[in-house]
Design a protein around this motif. Structure first.
Motif: not given
Ligand SMILES: Nc1ncnc2c1ncn2[C@@H]1O[C@H](COP(=O)(O)OP(=O)(O)O)[C@@H](O)[C@H]1O
Ligand SMILES: [Mg+2]
Length: 355
Positions: A12-13, A35, A38, A41, A51, A60, A351
């Motif tokens: 992700r980021n 984030g 994220n 996750e 997820s 992702m 992030g």
């Protein structure tokens, strides 16, 4: 169960990083879209389930990249373990240096229970959320269940494509027979897993709900199949005539539901908003307790932006329940999370994770 360290790359980021967590409460805070979710996750994926946001694997992987890599060092049953996940078109995983048959085979090794704002609506919203609850909870216990769901869903979409290609005119079709056979075979097993799980979770949920409801109400969890599992193949055959118009499959576990009865009355239909929220909370805590009974391990608790959605009583109830667990909690405003015990605080900006 305790997470020691998470590493992420192209996920992700999140910027490539390694994060060490504490055994108590780990608070992750930051503004929206930085984030936070994220990170949790990424931890969740080590349960072997998909997820909890319902994201497809490919979604992702960081935009523009081919694959993502995740690593998790955790302690389970007093033993330090190391798992690696690679997400490309498919997800693959290694545990303690050995390649697993599929990433779903991580199930039963690492376990977690996630509470997100949608979970609060499990009781009152549509059946999809309730099926998701079951699938995530069961999938974490049995890798075979995750594989079943995959092959079942494939058979259902193949049946739907076939119906669509018939353009409204049903003709005798061997392929349809084959897919319906597969749907019925997998569907029966899925229903059995779910009914069995409801039986197991109901006792724990009832106990927790009794503590949570000042009225000492009795909670019962019931599974509602869309048809009797042993009749599924026949029902699919009979439904062809109508399914061909909608190009969809109208019976099977993907149309099943569950209900929660309070003192024998449906909480979904007749419960107050407060009762429905309490049931949802009790179900989540019961999921964790059931996981512990079956695996022998206390799952880590992941609370994603959920505290601000709950009133102080329910906040206190949940925090009291998880006080001896390892906890990951995300929030925009750290004052929302009363420091329960020793913990670490992380901030996420664009992030980048900072301790
Ligand atoms: N595959 C991806 N690649 C790069 N960035 C992504 C990807 N998926 C989501 N994002 C970004 O992640 C951010 C959202 O992260 P999230 O953890 O949900 O935020 P929050 O801190 O609000 O929980 C958004 O900026 C989104 O654009
Ligand atoms: Mg979030």
């Amino acid at each position: 169960m305790e997470v020691k360290k998470l590493s992420v790359a192209n996920f992700r980021n999140l910027l490539p990083s390694e994060v060490e967590f504490c055994s108590g409460m780990n608070v992750i805070y930051g503004d929206n879209a930085q984030g936070k979710t994220n990170i949790i996750e990424a931890i969740w994926l080590f349960t072997g389930a998909k997820s909890f946001r319902g994201a497809k694997d490919q979604e992702m992987v960081a935009f523009g990249m081919e694959s993502a890599q995740l690593g998790l060092n955790f302690v389970s049953g007093g033993v330090e373990r190391e798992a690696v996940i690679n997400i490309a078109k498919r997800r693959s995983a290694e545990l303690d240096g050995k390649k697993l048959k599929a990433a779903s085979y991580l199930a039963g090794n690492f376990c977690a229970t996630v509470f997100s704002p949608e979970d609060i609506s499990t009781v009152k919203e549509g059946p999809a959320l309730r099926r998701r609850f079951l699938d995530l909870a069961i999938g974490q216990l049995y890798p075979a269940y995750v594989e079943l769901i995959k092959s079942y869903s494939r058979a259902v979409s193949q049946r739907n494509i076939l119906l669509k290609n018939m353009e409204g005119r049903l003709s005798p079709n061997e392929m349809l027979d084959i897919f319906e056979g597969e749907i019925a075979r997998d569907g029966r097993k899925i229903t059995e897993y779910r009914i069995d799980y409801c039986k197991k979770v109901t006792e724990n949920a009832a106990g927790i709900y009794r503590d949570l409801s000042s009225l000492r109400e009795e909670l019962e969890v019931v599974y509602i199949p869309s048809c009797r599992p042993e009749e599924l193949e026949e029902r699919l055959y009979k439904a062809r005539n109508t399914d061909i118009y909608s190009c969809s499959t109208s019976v099977g576990p993907h149309r099943d539901d569950m209900d929660f009865k309070i003192n024998g009355i449906s909480a979904r239909t007749f419960g107050s908003q407060g009762q429905q929220r309490s049931v949802a909370l009790a179900m989540k805590l019961a999921e964790a307790r059931t996981l512990k009974e079956i695996t022998g391990e206390q799952p880590v608790a992941i609370l994603d932006d959920v505290m601000s959605e709950l009133d102080p009583d329910r906040q206190a109830f949940i925090l009291n329940h998880i006080k001896d667990w390892q906890v990951f909690i995300t929030c925009c405003d750290p004052t929302n999370v009363k420091p329960l015990k020793e913990g670490k605080v992380f901030t996420v900006v664009g992030g980048k994770i900072k301790e």
